[in-house]
Every structure is written in C-alpha cells, then in structure tokens.
Write an enzyme that holds these catalytic residues in place. Sequence first.
Site, mmCIF file in Angstrom:
data_model
loop_
_atom_site.group_PDB
_atom_site.id
_atom_site.type_symbol
_atom_site.label_atom_id
_atom_site.label_comp_id
_atom_site.label_asym_id
_atom_site.label_seq_id
_atom_site.Cartn_x
_atom_site.Cartn_y
_atom_site.Cartn_z
ATOM 1 N N HIS A 49 0.836 -1.203 0.000
ATOM 2 C CA HIS A 49 0.000 0.000 0.000
ATOM 3 C C HIS A 49 0.867 1.248 0.000
ATOM 4 C CE1 HIS A 49 0.763 -0.795 4.285
ATOM 5 N NE2 HIS A 49 0.495 0.479 4.537
ATOM 6 N N HIS B 167 0.726 5.495 1.030
ATOM 7 C CA HIS B 167 0.048 6.553 1.784
ATOM 8 C C HIS B 167 0.121 7.859 0.987
ATOM 9 C CE1 HIS B 167 0.188 4.476 5.801
ATOM 10 N NE2 HIS B 167 1.135 3.801 5.158
#
Length: 141
Positions: A102, A104
């Site tokens: 992932h 951010h």
Amino acid sequence: MPYDPDNIFAKMLRGEIPCNKLYEDDDTLVFLDIMPRSDGHTLIITKEQAESLFEASPGGLAKLMAVVQTLAPKIRDAVGADGVLIAQFNGAAAGQTVFHLHVHIIPRKEGEPLRPEGAQRADQTVLAATAEKIRAKLAGD
C-alpha cells in the site's frame, strides 16, 4: 514471510471489513486511513496478493502508482492542503504495519505538524465528511 490472506486489507478487498472508500478499479482500492496523520490521509492498496513492493508484479506496481499520481493532487485540493507526502514502507524494520502493499497519500499544510502515527482513531463522522469532500473532487465537482 508468505502473504497472509487474512490481513486487514485483504479482508477489506473481500468486503469483510468496511472502509471509507474513495475510489476502486480492477487493480486498486483507495480509502481513508482510520488513524490519519492529517486530514485526508489516504491509502491506496493493490488488489494483488503482494506483501510489499518486492512481491508486486511490474504491471501491478505501475497501475498502483498511476492511481497515486492521479489522485494525490485531487486529494490535496479537496482538503485544502499545500502539498502531499507520498510514503510506502517495505518490511517491519521500515515501519510497515500491514503486510499488504500500500501507498500513503498524506496531505500537508504549511506549518501544521503531522499527528503521531497510529496515535488515535479519527471520529467516523469526521472521516465520512472528509470522504465526501474527496469523492466530490474526484467526481469533478
């Protein structure tokens, strides 16, 4: 370490855990962080079963980063930020806490410090309002 299909992001992808979804396509899911370091702190996850950057396919990684590049300025503008911090961690030693690839997007405002990482869950009403502002911006409003 092998990919854990029961990590929290995998559960979100299967619809087992709710999230403040901002965007989704065939390759990615985008949602607000529940413990945001700033207003509009967003997570972009791949739908590949990749624990980190190192397990992702080149094509999957390219698709993930294309979404980051497209959405970051819209998220910045939706929350009235001056810039964005883009962060991606690989492995516990680097600060990764959920072992599913992932990225951010953390909006930054001049002179406003970041909240401590993982310090406090945001109020769901505040997250929902922020999500609405960002979704409106993504829709072109």
